[in-house]
Design a protein around this motif. Structure first.
Motif, short mmCIF file in Angstrom:
data_model
loop_
_atom_site.label_atom_id
_atom_site.label_comp_id
_atom_site.label_asym_id
_atom_site.label_seq_id
_atom_site.Cartn_x
_atom_site.Cartn_y
_atom_site.Cartn_z
N VAL A 101 0.88 -1.05 0.11
CA VAL A 101 0.13 0.10 -0.04
C VAL A 101 0.81 1.33 -0.09
N VAL B 290 -8.80 16.47 -20.85
CA VAL B 290 -9.50 15.83 -22.01
C VAL B 290 -9.71 14.43 -21.46
N PRO B 291 -11.18 13.82 -21.76
CA PRO B 291 -11.22 12.46 -21.25
C PRO B 291 -10.62 11.55 -22.46
N ASP C 9 -7.67 -0.74 -18.86
CA ASP C 9 -9.15 -1.58 -18.93
C ASP C 9 -10.21 -0.62 -19.62
N LEU D 116 -11.00 1.94 -19.62
CA LEU D 116 -11.84 2.90 -18.77
C LEU D 116 -11.60 4.42 -19.26
N THR D 117 -12.20 5.47 -18.83
CA THR D 117 -11.98 6.88 -19.11
C THR D 117 -11.04 7.17 -18.10
N TRP E 30 -9.03 10.99 -17.25
CA TRP E 30 -8.94 12.66 -17.48
C TRP E 30 -7.36 12.92 -17.79
N LEU F 127 -3.85 12.32 -1.49
CA LEU F 127 -3.54 10.70 -1.83
C LEU F 127 -2.53 10.02 -0.92
N PHE G 263 -4.40 9.58 2.50
CA PHE G 263 -5.30 8.73 2.47
C PHE G 263 -4.71 7.28 2.35
N LEU G 264 -3.84 6.94 1.68
CA LEU G 264 -2.99 5.68 1.30
C LEU G 264 -2.50 5.24 2.80
N VAL H 240 -5.08 4.18 5.10
CA VAL H 240 -5.68 2.72 4.73
C VAL H 240 -4.30 1.88 5.14
N SER I 250 -3.07 7.48 -10.99
CA SER I 250 -4.20 7.89 -10.05
C SER I 250 -4.32 9.30 -10.24
N ASP I 251 -5.47 9.87 -10.38
CA ASP I 251 -6.15 11.09 -10.26
C ASP I 251 -5.22 11.77 -11.48
#
Lengths: 379, 387
Positions: free
Chosen positions: B40, B107-108, B114, B116-117, B119, B254, B257-258, B261, B339-340
């Motif tokens: 982590v 821009v997306p 994966d 996925l979108t 940004w 971040l 947060f990590l 966790v 990430s982000d």
């Protein structure tokens, strides 16, 4: 049940060892409960996000003209379009975040999972400054129908202030929306008339389509409509959007699976070791049981019952503890994350039995195969 | 005394193989805790390294006051002109200030792995950008030309998103922009962005506000002078920060947060592992009670018995922690993720490995201490008589 005292006596043969083993199991299941709870909330978001619902978002910038709605409605296969804008703010204290979705009755048609009654909807339409509130956030802030709620925002209104006061007209049962602040829904027309900037715009259109299989085709059709306009759009099914959002920081699902896997893997060794020690110590006793007529399978069952009893007790304590601890995480994650669906409990107890059987099988097998004479002789 | 301790400890460790099954409980328990914690934290360490690498104490960033990040900040052309006139900014050979007024948008784009979108940041920079940030080096292609719809792409970004090869088109509000070059930037967060000309990008987005101004200072010490000049200027309402401090601030949420966790999950798992260790060590002491009583009877001190039990616990914990940290390093170090909007590699640093091993030893100490005390307090006569 007849054999329960025997199992019980076996479990408590060495109290210290049993307590430590039990605590190890409790700890593993606290972790399991919390992480699976989070995981289940995430899964629920994905499960409630529908394939027959598309999100039309601005490709660039933050807003789309509400006038786009008519054009989207003309796309074949589209059954319903709802525009929504949003008002970010807080109530009383910056920690009490509130996000008011500004829309109209079409929003509820686009989200049938929001169980609003016809009466409640009629009241909302009659009350320009009315809001409908999800029960999670209403419970947290203690809001009741009839309350006047001042929301401090950064959006200036006609009066020159940035405090918008709303009238709670109804409380509805919230659907899982983890990580969000919970549903608060008000009237778009009232909001749009009252604001001084970005009038006539929305931040998203929700589009219902007849056939989910057509989602990709309809999405690109909508985006083509506005490709050369001032505000190009980006349309994607709700599910894809939800997955992108959830994975934007890190992959929660993969993380919880690895941690729970690691915890259970080491737990397996703890319980297996305990059972092996217990059976080794009791070899003469087990031999006595056999010689007074207990069958081989009976002994196997006896040892397995002990490990199942310890594991189930530990699992129940652990899941209960997790349930108690989870609300502490709410300030970090928002409401909705702190939940434990019944499925997690069922999964947990199932996992406990599997761990018990896997770790108890070898010692139990040894007990089953004991040769009375050798065992009594201490060989 | 030392001789006694060494003798008992060695004797104890030699008998370890007989307790292999039970001892593996300690090793595996510690290994799983340490692996999870290190894994982590490797995420936040990697993120922090990447983001903070993009900040230099010799550069300063100017945002409109109260803005937490560039996206929140708005600066007019007049603001920018005033800022560029402030003292303390280093000047290039042509006498122009080494500074860039930047415009940011996102821009997306669809990710490779994966689908996925994600940004992706598009940065519009001023003409001095390459002199201002010498770490940005073009590896292939050519720089973007102001006035044309051209972008250069960070190589880390390129590795995570398809359709960013030279010649590919990126859709922006005013139509497609062409990728003309690829740049590297020491693997810092610039490399997760698309870079183009600020003025051209702003007209595409119909914006006439810049988001920030980044300047190269005369020296790191010139910061105070620069900051004072801007903050005391009544025509400006700006915040001035050293770029490295700004970068660290961006990474903090971040990271926090990590870390939380890791502490929670690692803490809970550690409790479980300590119980496992206690169990094993009590059993080990129990199995050796006659041996210990014999030692005590022939004159070995309680201290040497305590040390021998502790040494065993610590050795097992060390083995486990080492294995856990090693596994985390093997599987996670260098793994590239997003990430982000920042592309970065997970980093299992030596400090992190040391932290993992330290955690393991601490757990071993707790798990060994109580059984060690029990061992030292064994009533000698009773233990000798026990079968």
């Amino acid at each position: 049940m007849r054999y329960f005292p025997l199992v019980w006596a076996g479990v408590w043969r060495k109290p210290a060892r049993t307590v430590f083993t039990l605590l190890s199991i409790v700890v593993a299941f606290v972790l399991f409960g919390i992480l699976q709870g989070v995981d289940a909330s995430v899964a629920q978001t994905l499960a409630t996000s529908r394939l027959d619902r598309l999100f039309v978002d601005p490709r660039f910038g933050d807003t789309l003209p509400i006038a786009d709605l008519r054009q989207i409605e003309t796309v074949p296969g589209v059954t319903l379009v709802a525009g929504r804008s949003g008002l970010f703010g807080y109530w009383r204290n910056p920690k009490n975040r509130v996000f008011v979705i500004m829309s109209d009755e079409r929003f509820f048609a686009a989200r049938p999972e929001l169980n609003i009654t016809g009466d409640q909807l009629a009241t909302l339409r009659r009350t320009p400054d009315g809001i409908v509130v999800g029960d999670a956030i209403a419970g947290r802030y203690g809001w009741k129908p009839g309350d006047r709620i001042p929301v401090t925002t950064t959006e200036t209104n006609r009066d020159g202030g940035a405090i918008w006061t709303f009238d709670v007209v109804a409380i509805i049962r919230d659907v899982g929306n983890p990580g969000q602040t919970g549903y608060v829904i008000g009237n778009y027309d009232y909001f749009d008339r009252g604001r001084t900037e970005n009038q006539g715009t929305v931040t998203r259109f929700l589009v219902r389509i007849r056939d989910p299989a057509q989602a990709a085709r309809i999405s690109s059709r909508i985006d083509q409509l506005f490709a050369n306009s001032d505000a190009p759009t980006r349309t994607q099914p709700e599910k894809v959007s939800a997955q992108s959002d959830l994975n934007s920081t890190f992959n929660i699902g993969a993380f919880t699976r690895s941690v729970v896997g690691a915890a259970f893997f080491s737990l397996l060794f703890v319980t297996a070791n305990t059972m092996a020690q217990s059976v080794r110590e009791r070899t003469p006793e087990l031999a006595v049981l056999k010689s007074i007529g207990y069958s081989d399978d009976g002994l196997l069952a006896l040892v397995l019952s002990e490990s199942v009893l310890i594991c189930l007790a530990g699992a129940m304590l652990g899941l209960g503890l997790a349930r108690a601890i989870m609300p502490l995480a709410e300030p970090q994650f928002g409401p909705g994350f702190a939940q434990m669906p019944p499925l997690v409990v069922v999964d947990g107890l199932g996992a406990a039995v599997i761990v018990a059987l896997a770790s108890g099988l070898l010692p139990a097998w040894r007990a089953r195969r004991l040769v009375i004479v050798d065992a009594l002789a201490g060989k | 005394m030392l001789g006694q301790i060494a003798a008992v400890t060695l004797m104890n460790l030699r008998s370890l193989p007989q307790r292999l099954g039970a001892s593996s409980v300690v090793v595996i328990g510690m290994a799983s805790v340490v692996a999870v914690v290190v894994a982590v934290l490797s995420v936040s360490t990697g993120f922090l390294e990447t983001v903070s690498r993009s900040g230099s104490p010799e550069r300063a960033i100017v945002l409109s006051s109260g803005a937490n990040f560039t996206g929140d900040s708005n600066l007019t052309r007049e603001n920018v002109a005033t800022i560029l006139g402030a003292p303390g900014i280093r000047r290039g050979a042509d006498g122009k200030p080494l500074a860039s007024a930047d415009y940011y948008n996102a821009v997306p784009l669809t990710k490779k792995g994966d689908g996925l979108t994600g940004w992706v940041t598009v940065q519009g920079a001023g003409p001095e950008i390459f002199a201002l940030t010498p770490e940005i080096r073009l590896v292939t292609g050519r720089p973007f030309k102001p006035g044309l719809h051209e972008l250069i792409v960070g190589s880390l970004l390129q590795s995570q998103y398809p359709g960013l090869e030279i010649g590919d088109k990126v859709p922006l509000p005013s139509g497609d922009w062409t990728v003309v070059g690829v740049f590297e930037s020491n693997g810092d967060s610039h490399e997760s962005a698309l870079l183009g000309d600020a003025e051209t990008l702003m007209s595409a987005y119909r914006s006439n506000m810049f988001n920030d101004v980044t300047v190269r200072l005369d020296s790191a010490a010139a910061f105070d002078r620069f900051k004072a000049a801007l903050t005391t200027n009544p025509t400006l309402q700006v915040d001035v920060m050293r770029e490295n401090r700004y970068a660290a601030k961006q990474a903090k949420p971040l990271d926090d947060f990590l870390t939380m966790v890791a502490c929670w999950v690692g803490g809970i798992m550690a409790i479980g592992a300590v119980f496992g260790a206690l169990n094993t060590m009590y059993a080990a002491v129990g199995a050796r009670s006659r041996e210990i009583a014999t030692l005590r009877a022939i004159g070995f001190g309680a201290g040497s018995v305590v040390v021998s039990v502790l040494a065993e616990a610590l050795l097992l914990a060390l083995l486990g922690a080492g294995a856990g940290a090693g596994l985390a390093w093997l599987f996670f170090n260098g793994e590239v993720t997003v990430s982000d909007g920042t592309v970065y590699a997970l980093a299992v640093t030596p400090a992190l490995l040391a932290l993992g091993v330290g955690c393991g030893l601490a757990m071993g100490l707790i798990g060994g201490l109580f059984p060690a005390i029990r061992a030292a307090r064994l009533p000698v006569a009773a233990a000798l008589r026990a079968t």
